[in-house]
Design an enzyme around this catalytic site. Structure first.
Site: not given
Ligand code: G6P
Length: 607
Positions: A2, A27, A76, A100-101, A480, A484, A487, A503, A602
């Site tokens: 928010c 935000r 939000w 906000n919070g 992960e 990262k 990407e 292997h 995204k």
């Molecule tokens: C896309 C984004 C990733 C995300 C994935 C799942 O590939 O680029 O960063 O992890 O979607 O998205 P979600 O909103 O379902 O977590």
């Protein structure tokens, strides 16, 4: 999250509030509203939707809303879906507030007020604060606010106006940001500097528990006991874009640094008597204990969070957990039905494959639980139960803080499941919950020492290929870390179960193929170290991520990233931070568009 704004001065505040709110759009928000001293009273206009929708509503329905003092808000959603009635400001003709919070004990306060005849319109935690102020109000705003602050728990930045005191705004904060801007015969409150930059560059940073009084264009700040404070006036020297990123170079770095707060906001409202509690989501301990199998279905980073969840739930609660990529799950005719729980994890709540997997699970009779960040999103609406993560909006395409809060929720589910299935005692459940609560502080320490990650990034920047290895939970973290890096740096990287390296994949190891060995688990440490030595013996460079108290010889690794220690089981909550930072700094060094990597979106709403 928010956004709050407020204005007291000589100008027409409606325009200023709308303009300031538009500077907080970054935000993330789903509704907006303002309350203005107008025609001898407080007039409010609010709506679900964008600021443009609010402008339209003001023009068509609230054109008499004009004055020189008011408060505004972009919401939000956290408690209650996005809707007109849940939008801020909240209150009545006497008192109006923006918040906000998260008020953690709002239900208790709500029950107290309902017993005293108060009727609630919205589902928000904020309305309880507005009504509590009304309950205590006796003509002295300062005293009333102090009483209310003594009763509310959680995080808040509040802007408050009282009908009896036109041209005055009260503002307080605890664990949510708020600044007080000062111009010539005018004063502002705002969640962030960009909201006021058009009008002034001078502002005070409101600290924990301080109370600001903006009266007739002047701002004074008091401590919680009512003593007037002499505060340092700061001057913003950022441009608008930098200001939106809170001074960070990229949203990704800002979001990495927001993780301690995001975790706090996600876990603390769900801890009751020292153990996790999800009753607000309709998920009781008994219900959890009765499931036969658990499936976790998600995409990308959210799926990786599910892998940590599988490991922790199986280890503690001894119930089988299957993790699936959503696009595979929906076409593999999964064996699911009544008595099974399918957990869908998603930051956006809109990922097409995850949504379809959820619908399929429902058709087959399984119960569905969504772990989602965006309130009111499609997955949240479709699922039988929802646990909202409170990470705030994630703007950078590469997901960081959403992952941390997702795994925090999995830990809480695992503790509760293990306790309800009598696999751990109440004491152990409390102990584990307390360890989780200690994570934000430790994570904060790690984030302060990003220099090592910067150095490691400088060693990786010219590589074209990279390997991440680990065992058990560290393998899940390797995945992960590798994702990262891929990407945002565009370096090809793979994650491998450390024991599987020999292997086949070890044939790729040369001095130009660095290996990041994640080895935070004491029981598997020596095993992973052996694999790291195999790499070193073949001329490979090794960077090891481990707990700082472990000894690592030159024959094992070229560089060590040492992390503060907590229970091995909870190490992923810390381990992810250096992996994110390595990816981030590598991307920066390669001159990439960190927040908007090529070809990626995204929110993936297509199959
Ligand atoms: C896309 C984004 C990733 C995300 C994935 C799942 O590939 O680029 O960063 O992890 O979607 O998205 P979600 O909103 O379902 O977590």
């Amino acid at each position: 999250m928010c956004g709050i704004v407020g204005y007291v001065g000589k100008r027409d505040c409606t325009q200023i509030l709308l303009d300031s709110l538009s500077k907080l759009e970054y935000r993330g928000y789903d509704s907006a509203g303002i309350a203005v001293f107008s025609g001898g009273g407080i007039k409010t206009c609010k709506t679900m939707g964008r600021i443009a929708d609010l402008k339209e509503k003001i023009n068509s329905e609230c054109s008499d809303l004009c004055g020189s003092c008011g408060i505004g808000h972009t919401r939000w959603a956290t408690h209650g879906e996005p809707s007109d009635v849940n939008s801020h400001p909240h209150g009545n003709a006497e008192i109006s507030i923006v918040h906000n919070g998260i008020i953690e004990n709002y239900q208790k306060i709500k029950d107290f007020l309902i017993k005293r005849g108060y009727v609630f319109e919205s589902q928000t935690d904020t309305e309880t604060v507005a009504k509590l102020l009304d309950h205590y109000y006796d003509g002295d705003p300062m005293e009333t606010i102090r009483k209310v602050l003594g009763e509310i728990e959680g995080s808040y930045a509040l802007g408050i106006i009282f009908k009896d005191f036109p041209d005055r705004i009260y503002a307080v904060r605890k664990d949510s940001p708020l600044i007080v801007g000062v111009g010539e015969d005018e004063a502002f409150i705002a969640s962030d500097v960009p909201a006021i930059l058009k009008y002034t560059r001078d502002y005070y940073l409101l600290e924990q528990d301080e109370i600001a009084v903006l009266d007739n264009g002047k701002a004074q700040i008091y401590d919680k006991h009512g003593a007037l404070l002499e505060k340092e006036l700061k001057t913003a020297d950022w441009d608008m874009e930098a200001a939106e990123k809170g001074g960070y170079e990229h949203f990704m770095l800002k979001e990495i640094n927001e993780q301690p707060d995001a975790i706090r906001q996600t876990i603390s409202p769900r801890i009751s008597d020292g153990i996790p509690c999800f009753e607000e989501c309709g998920l009781t301990a008994e219900k959890l204990a009765a499931y036969r199998n658990i499936f976790v279905v998600a995409c990308g980073t959210a799926m990786h969070a599910g892998l940590v969840g599988k490991y922790v739930i199986e280890k503690l609660a001894r119930i089988p957990v299957t993790v699936d990529v959503a696009s595979e799950f929906r076409y593999r005719d999964p064996i699911i039905g009544e008595g099974d729980l399918v957990i869908i994890v998603s930051q956006s709540g809109e990922t097409a494959d995850s949504l379809e997997a959820l619908k399929l699970s429902k058709r087959r009779g399984a119960q569905t639980l969504a772990i989602v960040n965006v309130v009111g999103s499609s997955i949240a609406r479709e699922a039988d139960m929802v646990i909202y993560t409170h990470a705030g909006p994630e703007i950078s395409v590469a997901s960081t803080k959403a992952y941390s809060v997702q795994i925090a929720v999995f830990y809480m589910l695992a503790f509760l499941l293990a306790y309800s299935r009598k696999q751990i005692s109440l004491e152990e459940c409390k102990r584990l919950t307390a360890v989780l609560e200690s994570v934000p502080e430790k994570l904060g320490e790690i984030l302060k020492s990003e220099k090592t990650c910067q150095f490691v990034a400088s060693q990786l920047v010219n590589s074209e290929n990279l390997l991440y290895i680990g065992r058990g939970l560290d393998y899940a973290l390797s995945m992960e870390g590798s994702l990262k890096l891929k990407e945002i740096s565009y370096i090809h990287s793979e994650s491998y179960a450390a024991g599987e390296l020999k292997h086949g994949t070890i044939s790729l190891v040369t001095e130009s193929m660095p290996v990041i060995a994640v080895a935070t688990q004491h029981d598997l440490f020596e095993k992973t170290v052996s694999n790291a030595k195999e790499v070193k013996a073949r001329g490979g460079k090794v960077i090891i991520v481990t707990q700082e108290d472990t000894e690592v010889g030159d024959d094992v690794a070229d560089h060590k990233i040492g992390l503060p220690s907590i229970d091995d089981l909870l190490m992923p909550m810390l381990t992810v931070a250096p992996l994110q930072l390595i990816a981030y700094y590598t991307s920066v060094l390669r001159g990439n568009d960190v927040d908007k990597p090529r070809n990626l979106a995204k929110s993936v709403t297509v199959e």
